[in-house]
Scaffold this active site. Structure first.
Site, PDB file in Angstrom:
ATOM      1  N   ASP A  56      -1.025  -0.880   9.877  1.00  0.00           N
ATOM      2  CA  ASP A  56      -1.555  -2.086  10.529  1.00  0.00           C
ATOM      3  C   ASP A  56      -2.565  -2.781   9.601  1.00  0.00           C
ATOM      4  O   ASP A  56      -3.019  -3.892   9.872  1.00  0.00           O
ATOM      5  CB  ASP A  56      -2.151  -1.776  11.910  1.00  0.00           C
ATOM      6  CG  ASP A  56      -3.248  -0.743  11.856  1.00  0.00           C
ATOM      7  OD1 ASP A  56      -3.544  -0.227  10.765  1.00  0.00           O
ATOM      8  OD2 ASP A  56      -3.823  -0.432  12.931  1.00  0.00           O
ATOM      9  N   SER A  57      -2.875  -2.142   8.471  1.00  0.00           N
ATOM     10  CA  SER A  57      -3.656  -2.808   7.430  1.00  0.00           C
ATOM     11  C   SER A  57      -2.925  -4.070   6.965  1.00  0.00           C
ATOM     12  O   SER A  57      -3.539  -4.970   6.370  1.00  0.00           O
ATOM     13  CB  SER A  57      -3.901  -1.866   6.244  1.00  0.00           C
ATOM     14  OG  SER A  57      -2.682  -1.272   5.836  1.00  0.00           O
ATOM     15  N   ASP A  95       2.887   1.953  11.775  1.00  0.00           N
ATOM     16  CA  ASP A  95       1.681   2.019  12.595  1.00  0.00           C
ATOM     17  C   ASP A  95       1.905   1.298  13.909  1.00  0.00           C
ATOM     18  O   ASP A  95       2.373   0.146  13.909  1.00  0.00           O
ATOM     19  CB  ASP A  95       0.543   1.289  11.867  1.00  0.00           C
ATOM     20  CG  ASP A  95      -0.517   2.231  11.369  1.00  0.00           C
ATOM     21  OD1 ASP A  95      -0.579   3.380  11.847  1.00  0.00           O
ATOM     22  OD2 ASP A  95      -1.295   1.809  10.489  1.00  0.00           O
ATOM     23  N   LYS A 124       3.026   6.010  13.794  1.00  0.00           N
ATOM     24  CA  LYS A 124       1.684   6.610  13.676  1.00  0.00           C
ATOM     25  C   LYS A 124       0.776   5.975  14.718  1.00  0.00           C
ATOM     26  O   LYS A 124       0.806   4.757  14.923  1.00  0.00           O
ATOM     27  CB  LYS A 124       1.125   6.389  12.263  1.00  0.00           C
ATOM     28  CG  LYS A 124      -0.339   6.831  12.116  1.00  0.00           C
ATOM     29  CD  LYS A 124      -0.766   6.969  10.669  1.00  0.00           C
ATOM     30  CE  LYS A 124      -1.203   5.703   9.988  1.00  0.00           C
ATOM     31  NZ  LYS A 124      -2.377   5.034  10.597  1.00  0.00           N
ATOM     32  N   GLU A 126      -3.311   5.956  16.140  1.00  0.00           N
ATOM     33  CA  GLU A 126      -4.692   6.357  15.871  1.00  0.00           C
ATOM     34  C   GLU A 126      -5.289   6.980  17.118  1.00  0.00           C
ATOM     35  O   GLU A 126      -5.273   6.364  18.195  1.00  0.00           O
ATOM     36  CB  GLU A 126      -5.531   5.122  15.514  1.00  0.00           C
ATOM     37  CG  GLU A 126      -5.376   4.677  14.084  1.00  0.00           C
ATOM     38  CD  GLU A 126      -6.264   3.475  13.755  1.00  0.00           C
ATOM     39  OE1 GLU A 126      -5.909   2.757  12.828  1.00  0.00           O
ATOM     40  OE2 GLU A 126      -7.286   3.264  14.436  1.00  0.00           O
ATOM     41  N   GLU A 193      -8.826  10.088   7.898  1.00  0.00           N
ATOM     42  CA  GLU A 193      -9.427   8.944   7.195  1.00  0.00           C
ATOM     43  C   GLU A 193     -10.945   9.097   7.106  1.00  0.00           C
ATOM     44  O   GLU A 193     -11.629   9.287   8.123  1.00  0.00           O
ATOM     45  CB  GLU A 193      -9.064   7.620   7.909  1.00  0.00           C
ATOM     46  CG  GLU A 193      -9.640   6.418   7.161  1.00  0.00           C
ATOM     47  CD  GLU A 193      -8.994   5.083   7.497  1.00  0.00           C
ATOM     48  OE1 GLU A 193      -7.995   5.048   8.233  1.00  0.00           O
ATOM     49  OE2 GLU A 193      -9.514   4.061   7.015  1.00  0.00           O
TER      50      GLU A 193
HETATM   51  O1  KIV Z   1      -3.038   0.848   8.213  1.00  0.00           O
HETATM   52  C1  KIV Z   1      -3.131   1.606   7.246  1.00  0.00           C
HETATM   53  O2  KIV Z   1      -2.922   1.231   6.092  1.00  0.00           O
HETATM   54  C2  KIV Z   1      -3.498   2.993   7.503  1.00  0.00           C
HETATM   55  C3  KIV Z   1      -3.886   3.830   6.329  1.00  0.00           C
HETATM   56  C4  KIV Z   1      -5.200   3.412   5.851  1.00  0.00           C
HETATM   57  C5  KIV Z   1      -3.803   5.256   6.639  1.00  0.00           C
HETATM   58  O3  KIV Z   1      -3.529   3.396   8.615  1.00  0.00           O
END
Ligand code: KIV
Length: 308
Positions: A56-57, A95, A124, A126, A193
Site C-alpha cells: 500500500d506504499s 497489501d 498481507k 497489518e 517493520e
Molecule cells: O506497503 C509496503 O510497502 C509495505 C512494506 C513496507 C512492508 O508494507
C-alpha cells in the site's frame, strides 16, 4: 517456430508458491521488493526476486498521497493486476488497504478474493491479535496470508507516529505474543517493520514460518524494501533503514534533460528514427503536386480575368 520457442521458454519458468517461500526458512534468505506496475514487475521478476509485494506504499510512491491511509481497493487492484501481468516467477503478495478488512470478516474475505482474482498469490494485512478473526476467515477460504506487525503504517501514525517498535521489555513481549498468535492462525510469513534487532531475532528464532524484516536488523529470514526508496525515486521520506542502490532520479533527470536539448538543437530525430516513402511513390507525389499547382494557377488566373 518463434512462437513455439517462446511458449517453451515460458513453460520453463517455475512459478514460486507459498510453500517454496516457507521452506526457504533456515536454508536461504528471502528477497522481497515492492512493485506496483507492469514494467517494474517485469524487471523485478527477471532478477529472480522471491516475492513481489504490491504494497500500500504504492499510495505514496505512485499516487503521491502523504500516507498509506488514503489508497483504496480500486487503486490497489489496478496495481496488483499490472504486477501480475508482468510477473512469471515471483510470488505476488498484495497489501490489503486500510478500510478493506477492518469492518468484519465477511468484508475482509470478499476483498481478499478480489486480489486473488486480479492475479495475486496471497494478501498481507497489518495487525496482530486485534485482527486474528479476519486473518482466520481469509485463510479458511484458502487464501494465503502474510502478517505484518511492529510499525503498522496504516494505524501506528494515528497513535504515536513512526517510531521504533519493541524497545521496552513489555512492548517486546507483546510483539512476541502477536507473532506466535499469527503463526498459530496460519499466516505463512510475517513482516516485522522497524522492530528492534533483538526482538526480530527472538521472533525469527521462535517461529517456524519466515520473518521478513524492514528496518528490523539482519536476523530476519528475509528483507523487504520499497522499490522507489532503494532506487532513490522517492525523496519525501527517507528512513534510516533504507539502503539506496542507485540514483535513478538523477539518471532519469539527465536523460530527459538531454532529450530536451536534442529537440531544441535539432539533434533528434535523426534519419534512423524516421520512416521514408518509396522513391517511386515520392516521384508520383511530386508529379501530382505539379499538376495540382498548374491547375490551381490556371483557374486563379481565369478568375482574375473574370473579376477585371
Ligand atoms: O506497503 C509496503 O510497502 C509495505 C512494506 C513496507 C512492508 O508494507
Amino acid at each position: 517456430m518463434t512462437n513455439d520457442k517462446n511458449k517453451n521458454q515460458k513453460s520453463l519458468v517455475k512459478k514460486l508458491v507459498v510453500n517454496d517461500i516457507v521452506s526457504m526458512k533456515n536454508n536461504e534468505k528471502i528477497s522481497v521488493i515492492t512493485s506496483y506496475d507492469y514494467w517494474s514487475a517485469k524487471i523485478c521478476d527477471n532478477t529472480g526476486i522471491d516475492i513481489i509485494l504490491v504494497g500500500d506504499s504504492g499510495g505514496m510512491v505512485m499516487l503521491g498521497y502523504d500516507t498509506t491511509v488514503p489508497v483504496n481497493m480500486k487503486e490497489m487492484l489496478i496495481f496488483s493486476k499490472a504486477v501480475s501481468v508482468g510477473t512469471k516467477r515471483s510470488l505476488i503478495v498484495s497489501d490489503m488497504p486500510f478500510g478493506s478488512y477492518q469492518i468484519d470478516s465477511k468484508h475482509a474475505v470478499k476483498n481478499a478474493i478480489r486480489f486473488i482474482k486480479s492475479g495475486s498469490d496471497a494478501v498481507k494485512l497489518e495487525g496482530g491479535i486485534e485482527i486474528i478473526d479476519r486473518i482466520k476467515a481469509i485463510i479458511e477460504v484458502g487464501i494465503p496470508v502474510m502478517g505484518h506487525i511492529g510499525l503498522k503504517p496504516q494505524t501506528t501514525k494515528l497513535w504515536e507516529g513512526y517510531k521504533v517498535q519493541g524497545n521496552t521489555a513489555a512492548a517486546a513481549s507483546q510483539l512476541l505474543r502477536e507473532a506466535v498468535e499469527l503463526e498459530k492462525t496460519g499466516v505463512f510469513a510475517i513482516v516485522l517493520e522497524m522492530v528492534t534487532s533483538e526482538v526480530a531475532e527472538l521472533i525469527s528464532k521462535r517461529l517456524k514460518i519466515p520473518t521478513i524484516g524492514i528496518g528490523s536488523g539482519p536476523h530476519c529470514d528475509g528483507q523487504v524494501l520499497v522499490l522507489h526508496d532503494m532506487l532513490n525515486l522517492y525523496a519525501n521520506i527517507k528512513p534510516r533503514f533504507v539502503k539506496t542502490y542507485t540514483n535513478l532520479s538523477e539518471v532519469i533527470l539527465n536523460a530527459i534533460h538531454n532529450y530536451i536539448i536534442d529537440i531544441k538543437t535539432g539533434k533528434f530525430p535523426e534519419e534512423k528514427h524516421s520512416y521514408k516513402m518509396e522513391d517511386k511513390e515520392y516521384e508520383r507525389l511530386v508529379k501530382n503536386i505539379t499538376k495540382i499547382k498548374k491547375k490551381l494557377s490556371s483557374s486563379s488566373s481565369l478568375s482574375v480575368t473574370k473579376n477585371d
